[in-house]
Design a protein around this motif. Structure first.
Motif, mmCIF file in Angstrom:
data_model
loop_
_atom_site.group_PDB
_atom_site.id
_atom_site.type_symbol
_atom_site.label_atom_id
_atom_site.label_comp_id
_atom_site.label_asym_id
_atom_site.label_seq_id
_atom_site.Cartn_x
_atom_site.Cartn_y
_atom_site.Cartn_z
ATOM 1 N N ARG A 180 0.815 -1.215 0.000
ATOM 2 C CA ARG A 180 0.000 0.000 0.000
ATOM 3 C C ARG A 180 0.848 1.264 0.000
ATOM 4 N N ASP A 181 2.136 1.159 0.387
ATOM 5 C CA ASP A 181 2.975 2.348 0.527
ATOM 6 C C ASP A 181 3.957 2.568 -0.621
ATOM 7 N N VAL A 182 3.948 1.675 -1.602
ATOM 8 C CA VAL A 182 4.918 1.767 -2.697
ATOM 9 C C VAL A 182 4.829 3.124 -3.409
ATOM 10 N N LEU A 183 3.615 3.617 -3.623
ATOM 11 C CA LEU A 183 3.417 4.869 -4.380
ATOM 12 C C LEU A 183 3.547 6.133 -3.530
ATOM 13 N N ARG A 184 3.865 5.983 -2.265
ATOM 14 C CA ARG A 184 3.958 7.174 -1.402
ATOM 15 C C ARG A 184 5.252 7.956 -1.633
ATOM 16 N N GLY A 185 6.261 7.246 -2.187
ATOM 17 C CA GLY A 185 7.494 7.967 -2.519
ATOM 18 C C GLY A 185 8.451 8.125 -1.352
ATOM 19 N N ASN A 186 8.302 7.318 -0.315
ATOM 20 C CA ASN A 186 9.212 7.405 0.825
ATOM 21 C C ASN A 186 10.473 6.561 0.669
ATOM 22 N N VAL A 187 10.508 5.738 -0.388
ATOM 23 C CA VAL A 187 11.727 4.985 -0.687
ATOM 24 C C VAL A 187 12.025 5.126 -2.185
ATOM 25 N N ASP A 188 13.261 4.835 -2.577
ATOM 26 C CA ASP A 188 13.647 5.004 -3.982
ATOM 27 C C ASP A 188 13.582 3.701 -4.768
ATOM 28 N N VAL A 189 13.854 2.590 -4.073
ATOM 29 C CA VAL A 189 13.872 1.292 -4.747
ATOM 30 C C VAL A 189 13.084 0.282 -3.917
ATOM 31 N N VAL A 190 12.162 -0.419 -4.554
ATOM 32 C CA VAL A 190 11.445 -1.499 -3.882
ATOM 33 C C VAL A 190 11.889 -2.818 -4.510
ATOM 34 N N VAL A 191 12.482 -3.665 -3.685
ATOM 35 C CA VAL A 191 12.973 -4.961 -4.145
ATOM 36 C C VAL A 191 11.883 -6.002 -3.946
ATOM 37 N N SER A 192 11.730 -6.873 -4.949
ATOM 38 C CA SER A 192 10.661 -7.859 -4.894
ATOM 39 C C SER A 192 11.002 -9.047 -5.779
ATOM 40 N N ASP A 193 10.406 -10.210 -5.482
ATOM 41 C CA ASP A 193 10.529 -11.300 -6.448
ATOM 42 C C ASP A 193 9.690 -10.919 -7.662
ATOM 43 N N GLY A 194 9.977 -11.522 -8.814
ATOM 44 C CA GLY A 194 9.320 -11.129 -10.053
ATOM 45 C C GLY A 194 7.817 -11.345 -10.070
ATOM 46 N N PHE A 195 7.348 -12.336 -9.334
ATOM 47 C CA PHE A 195 5.915 -12.626 -9.319
ATOM 48 C C PHE A 195 5.163 -11.525 -8.562
ATOM 49 N N SER A 196 5.560 -11.278 -7.323
ATOM 50 C CA SER A 196 4.877 -10.268 -6.507
ATOM 51 C C SER A 196 5.054 -8.868 -7.089
ATOM 52 N N GLY A 197 6.239 -8.608 -7.643
ATOM 53 C CA GLY A 197 6.485 -7.303 -8.233
ATOM 54 C C GLY A 197 5.553 -7.060 -9.409
ATOM 55 N N ASN A 198 5.376 -8.099 -10.221
ATOM 56 C CA ASN A 198 4.470 -7.995 -11.359
ATOM 57 C C ASN A 198 3.029 -7.777 -10.881
ATOM 58 N N VAL A 199 2.646 -8.509 -9.836
ATOM 59 C CA VAL A 199 1.301 -8.349 -9.274
ATOM 60 C C VAL A 199 1.108 -6.920 -8.769
ATOM 61 N N CYS A 200 2.103 -6.399 -8.073
ATOM 62 C CA CYS A 200 2.017 -5.041 -7.532
ATOM 63 C C CYS A 200 1.893 -4.017 -8.668
ATOM 64 N N LEU A 201 2.776 -4.122 -9.645
ATOM 65 C CA LEU A 201 2.775 -3.186 -10.774
ATOM 66 C C LEU A 201 1.440 -3.203 -11.512
ATOM 67 N N LYS A 202 0.971 -4.401 -11.836
ATOM 68 C CA LYS A 202 -0.256 -4.504 -12.622
ATOM 69 C C LYS A 202 -1.490 -4.134 -11.800
ATOM 70 N N THR A 203 -1.428 -4.327 -10.490
ATOM 71 C CA THR A 203 -2.544 -3.891 -9.650
ATOM 72 C C THR A 203 -2.618 -2.369 -9.629
ATOM 73 N N ILE A 204 -1.459 -1.735 -9.543
ATOM 74 C CA ILE A 204 -1.433 -0.268 -9.595
ATOM 75 C C ILE A 204 -2.037 0.200 -10.915
ATOM 76 N N GLU A 205 -1.558 -0.369 -12.018
ATOM 77 C CA GLU A 205 -2.045 0.031 -13.342
ATOM 78 C C GLU A 205 -3.549 -0.192 -13.459
ATOM 79 N N GLY A 206 -3.999 -1.387 -13.034
ATOM 80 C CA GLY A 206 -5.410 -1.723 -13.160
ATOM 81 C C GLY A 206 -6.304 -0.835 -12.312
ATOM 82 N N THR A 207 -5.889 -0.600 -11.067
ATOM 83 C CA THR A 207 -6.703 0.213 -10.160
ATOM 84 C C THR A 207 -6.781 1.654 -10.672
ATOM 85 N N ALA A 208 -5.644 2.194 -11.086
ATOM 86 C CA ALA A 208 -5.624 3.564 -11.585
ATOM 87 C C ALA A 208 -6.474 3.680 -12.851
ATOM 88 N N GLU A 209 -6.351 2.703 -13.730
ATOM 89 C CA GLU A 209 -7.114 2.698 -14.984
ATOM 90 C C GLU A 209 -8.613 2.712 -14.702
#
Lengths: 333, 333
Positions: free
Chosen positions: A213-242
């Motif tokens: 929930r805090d990835v888009l707040r801008g309090n960190v510069d790099v978020v490290v993640s495994d490729g599966f969860s990172g993809n889920v996070c990215l696409k959830t952001i895109e989908g929700t915003a869309e």
């Protein structure tokens, strides 16, 4: 120092890609670009743009890798496709330092590993999109899908690569966080807990776990993640915003009264959409490869292509690849 | 058939919890509620609400589990806390069929497993929030954090449980999807690929993979996921929506002109916020436990508590636990 551009990758290729390259060349006098693709068509577009420069080179490639192609097969068999020719050019020419493509993600990834190879000691290159945040800073999320299965050590490398990227882009002492399902150290899967310890004991400025929930707040510069969860996070952001922006658009068209209201808010709403438009930050670098590779969104237009070319140039200029190699080597000691 | 309510769990406990129970009792004449917590305080609130009913029982519990408590420790040691007393009551009384709590998620989960136990053959209970979607249907996402490490078989069970839940709530032939980083069958981690095959070969109406960007579109009823990715998806949705609604609020307060515009759009914007308010769908069931357990959001107010109580009643009435047990047994044959 040449940036190689796949002129025939992307929904709006070749027009928007070629236009983007022209825009970048006009903006940056030190830039050299190699456009790869059907020579006649590229020349035609350049003529229509009335653009001529000795900093622009065209390399002919008659074929194209499409979204229907299986990436691993296409890279091996479509030898005259724009992306394969582009990678071959990069491989053969030392002064070619970076690739920019808005084509198939799979083909760009596969080609990068097969043609350019990985940086020594890095077993998993990572796709690392950059997103605008609430406080106007950018955040990098990696990996976002290049590796569905990851080991803790891969995540440490993602952290190191993200750190070097952000430094190359001018961020001092980047704050590195680990995507997790809680902020406490003992949270997460076994692999994530192990990655937490590796990051904590590294030379990085590791600030601990971050919840999605805090990835888009801008309090960190790099978020490290495994490729599966990172993809889920990215696409959830895109989908929700869309969905929310879509609903907003529908609302502002739903009645006369609403239209009037929207008219008064137009500039601000447009500003909001612009603020979170990830295209303005360029493309997603593929980190861990022996040269700079930038993957643009498939629907990229000239402006974002130009951004990505400038981004690639800046990274090459700041010797990102060499710095990542050195940082990982240091870590291996 | 009694629904047991932890009156002292949640940010707005006990007032909003007790008020929610009263609301539910007024709405549903067949309902019986047991409020667990400090008897004097509960009585005081009931008096202020001028409510008296023989369908409402109070069970005294002087202590409370707070967010600072370690769940596993608290469940074992805080024997007179509202959540522990509530679980003990459920364990000892056959006519008590469900628990509703807005308290600590960890304590609710731990207590459920330790005090009530798992349904036979289900090794991993799942936390399964329900969300409103674009097309006004609800989608269930499970698991959302109860299990950070999952095996493929767990995901099959999540599918079976989600299916029975949706059927109990009146959905005919629920559409079950698997959260993945691509729609193609061969996408994802090794575990997810194995889960895909298990779901495909099950009796479920499995519709294939779903990408995170499409979860909120409402084209499927149940999204199956490992607990880590599910939690990432859920919290990304919450975080993105929170940020965008926050930006929208700031915009509509930013100038006189904007305020006028917002005034004209007020009703529609409020409707939008209401449409995606997950609290109206009740709480998140914890599936796989021997009785119904509903976890409400910590910031739940009376209305959502009442929703969750009615949800629990409906599920108990439709014999969800028995149906899940039977479905998993069938699957084991």
């Amino acid at each position: 120092m040449k940036i190689v551009v796949d002129a025939f990758g992307g929904d709006f290729a070749p027009l928007e890609i070629v236009s983007g390259a022209v825009k970048a060349l006009q903006e940056n006098e030190k830039l050299n670009v190699v456009l790869v693709g059907d020579k006649d068509k590229i020349t035609e577009i350049l003529q229509s743009l009335v653009f001529l420069s000795d900093r622009l080179e065209i390399v002919h490639a008659p074929d194209v890798v499409t979204m229907d192609d299986v990436p691993t097969v296409a890279i091996r068999t479509k030898k005259t496709s724009s992306i394969v020719v582009a990678y071959d050019y990069l491989k053969q020419n030392e002064d070619a330092v970076a690739l920019v493509s808005a084509g198939s993600t799979g083909a760009t990834l596969t080609g990068a590993v097969l043609k350019l190879g990985r940086i020594k000691n890095i077993s998993r290159p990572a796709l690392a999109p950059i997103m605008p945040t609430l406080n106007d800073k950018n955040v990098m999320l990696l990996d976002c899908g290049a590796n569905a299965d990851c080991k803790a050590e891969n995540l440490l490398h993602f952290g190191i690569m993200g750190n070097e990227y952000m430094k190359a882009m001018g961020v001092k002492k980047p704050r590195i966080a680990l995507l997790n399902i809680g902020t406490e150290e003992e949270k997460g899967s076994e692999m994530i807990k192990e990655a937490h310890q590796l990051l904590k004991n590294s030379r990085l400025n590791f600030v601990g776990n971050i919840e999605a929930r805090d990835v888009l707040r801008g309090n960190v510069d790099v978020v490290v993640s495994d490729g599966f969860s990172g993809n889920v996070c990215l696409k959830t952001i895109e989908g929700t915003a869309e969905i929310l922006f879509g609903e907003l658009r529908d609302i502002t068209h739903s009645s006369f009264k609403a239209k009037m209201g929207a008219l008064l808010l137009k500039k601000k709403l447009y500003g909001l959409k612009k603020k979170y438009d990830y295209r303005k930050v360029g493309g997603a670098p593929l980190l861990g490869i022996n040269k700079i590779v930038i993957k643009c969104h498939g629907n990229s237009k000239a402006e974002s292509v130009a951004c990505a070319i400038n981004q690639a140039w800046k990274l090459a200029n700041n010797k990102l690849v060499e710095k990542v190699a050195k940082a990982v080597e240091k870590d291996e000691e």
